[in-house]
Design an enzyme around this catalytic site. Structure first.
Site, PDB file in Angstrom:
ATOM      1  N   LYS A  28      29.386 102.607  -3.825  1.00 13.84           N
ATOM      2  CA  LYS A  28      28.801 103.222  -5.005  1.00 13.84           C
ATOM      3  C   LYS A  28      27.459 102.576  -5.338  1.00 13.84           C
ATOM      4  CE  LYS A  28      33.228 104.286  -7.248  1.00 13.84           C
ATOM      5  NZ  LYS A  28      33.050 105.742  -7.401  1.00 13.84           N
ATOM      6  N   ARG A  61      42.749 109.960  -4.223  1.00  7.38           N
ATOM      7  CA  ARG A  61      43.628 111.014  -3.709  1.00  7.38           C
ATOM      8  C   ARG A  61      44.485 110.519  -2.549  1.00  7.38           C
ATOM      9  NH1 ARG A  61      38.476 114.642  -2.652  1.00  7.38           N
ATOM     10  NH2 ARG A  61      37.937 113.414  -4.497  1.00  7.38           N
TER      11      ARG A  61
END
Length: 490
Positions: free
Chosen positions: A267, A341
């Site tokens: 990130k 996920r």
């Protein structure tokens, strides 16, 4: 945590200087008149000057208006547009009002005529609004007292206390969630998060821990792939509340990424500090289970949280890796920052197979895309069941935690097909919050399921009426309300 005491004594007695909060829907009535008399008319003069009409968002603050009154705060509760006053309006008004108090440790809260049934809701709003995560502040000012005790004036103390018992339980669940989300990532990581959960055994909850070895034997390849770059080993924790006899349980699943660097798909530095909040879904599930245990909910409920840290290292998962999930499906990992996920894939399929739940609701700070879609006021709701989606939406509306149902369908789902595995963990950028939900749906089978993407609601940079900026505890009250509809006595 703010202490709440329900008292039947007159709210405006002059036995000692007292800070008073009055929630009202008009500048009239017996309670208003009594307060005005105690203030020697100062309240009515201030109301006239300010144009206060008891509308939501309106307030009047009077410092030391008379002997026996150290402060007076009037807060309006009447919704605009002619809607009826409800519990949410009272909570918000009480929350705003207690924040207007200055330098007092104790206060009295009263409600005008016709509103006393909402006294416990006012106490809830005040407690949640007064929350302050100050664990790591070493220089706490002793010259500025903080509100510690709220006396709520009611005519029927027993009735108020009876209703408060359930709200007290859920408020402690919200505060637990806020505390967990607020902790720094060097303090809260999978092992220490697990220890916090294990402390809940004293409430009567059953806690089971799957360590790295157990998950390896079970085949949690998707979750373990996320965790392999960190020195902090992963955990899956199962929390059970048994209050519903032989009924199939309700299952609540939480994403618990205690810090998300993005992995090798790293990130940007700006805002990465807030990635300590990427365990907000797991924290919400734990707060919920705490609330259900405290109020002895007549239901069987299971909370399952997958706890990992997503870090960069020589052993970290790589873009291009293929992992095998618990249920045998293979996943091509194209972006290591789409890790939540992967964690949920194993936990959802494991929960479904082992516990055969009546329904499954998972919570996750899953996508930035849901924030682009819905902002910070509503969480995204995805579901394969209209009835489940309706029940969750109604519960959210009842407690003031908004959900907005998002579309799903095969056109989205096929974007996840991989050329070399059963699926890939990302699709294109358009509709990416939906694609994330479609990915999860591949692991729930025919079980009624809902996914709440709380990326925009679990943490806020601005305060709301009942939450300071930071962790909100969003979802605990919503799910507690939802569970009530499934209890044995419902």
């Amino acid at each position: 945590m703010l202490s709440v005491i329900f008292d039947s004594f007159p709210a405006f007695s002059a036995d000692a200087p007292r800070a008073v909060v009055l929630l009202c829907d008009a500048a009239s009535g017996e309670t208003f008149a009594a307060l005005d008399k105690a203030s020697a008319g100062a309240v009515s003069r201030a109301v006239a000057l300010k144009g206060f009409k008891g509308e939501a968002g309106q307030s009047v603050v009077l410092p030391a208006p008379a002997e026996g009154l150290s402060q007076v705060v009037l807060a309006g509760v009447k919704p605009k547009g002619g809607a009826a006053v409800d519990a949410v309006a009272i909570e918000n008004a009480a929350g705003r009002a207690v924040r207007l108090l200055e330098g007092v440790e104790s206060a009295v809260l009263a409600l005008s005529e016709g509103l006393e049934q909402f006294a416990p809701d006012a106490a809830l709003g005040a407690r949640l609004a007064s929350y302050d995560f100050d664990v790591y502040r070493t220089k706490k000012s002793e010259s500025r007292p903080v509100l510690k005790t709220l006396h709520v004036a009611v005519s029927d103390v027993a009735a108020a206390q009876t209703r408060w018992a359930a709200l007290d339980a859920v408020s402690q669940g919200v505060i637990l969630t806020r505390n967990l989300v607020s902790e720094p990532p060097n303090v809260l990581y999978p092992q220490t998060f697990t220890q916090r959960i294990e402390e809940l055994r004293e409430l009567g909850l059953t806690v089971e821990v799957l360590d790295e070895k157990a998950m390896t034997e079970l085949g949690f390849g998707a979750l373990l792939g996320v965790a392999q770059g960190s020195v902090h080993k992963p955990r899956t924790v199962i929390v059970r509340h048994n209050g519903g006899g032989s009924e199939a349980p309700l299952a609540f699943i939480g994403k618990g990424v205690t810090f998300d660097s993005g992995g090798i798909s790293i990130k940007p530095a700006a805002g990465m500090d807030e990635m300590k909040t990427d365990m907000g879904g797991a924290a919400t599930v734990i707060g919920l289970m705490s609330a259900l245990a405290r109020r002895k909910a007549l239901v069987n409920a299971i909370g399952v949280v997958g706890l990992v840290e997503n870090m960069v290292s020589g052993g970290a998962q790589r873009p291009g890796d293929i992992v095998r999930a618990y249920d045998g499906q293979t996943i091509e990992v194209l972006n290591t920052d789409a890790e939540g996920r992967l964690v949920l894939a194993d936990v959802l399929s494991y929960t479904r197979k082992r516990f055969s739940p009546k329904l499954m609701v998972n919570l996750a700070t899953l996508t930035g895309a849901i924030v682009v879609s819905l902002g910070y006021e509503n969480a995204g709701l995805f579901s394969n069941s209209d009835a489940l989606a309706k029940g969750l939406s109604e519960a959210g509306a009842q407690v003031g935690e908004g959900l907005w149902r998002m579309p799903m369908g095969e056109a989205y789902n096929r974007e996840l097909n991989s050329d070399i595995a059963d699926m890939k963990n990302i699709g294109g950028r358009p509709g990416s919050a939906i694609l994330a939900a479609e990915f999860l749906k591949r692991f729930v089978g025919d079980t009624d399921w809902a996914h709440l993407d709380i990326a925009g609601t679990a943490w806020k940079t601005k305060a709301s009426a009942i939450a300071p900026k930071g962790a909100t505890g969003f979802g605990v009250r919503l799910l507690d309300c939802f569970v009530k509809a499934h209890e044995a006595s419902a």
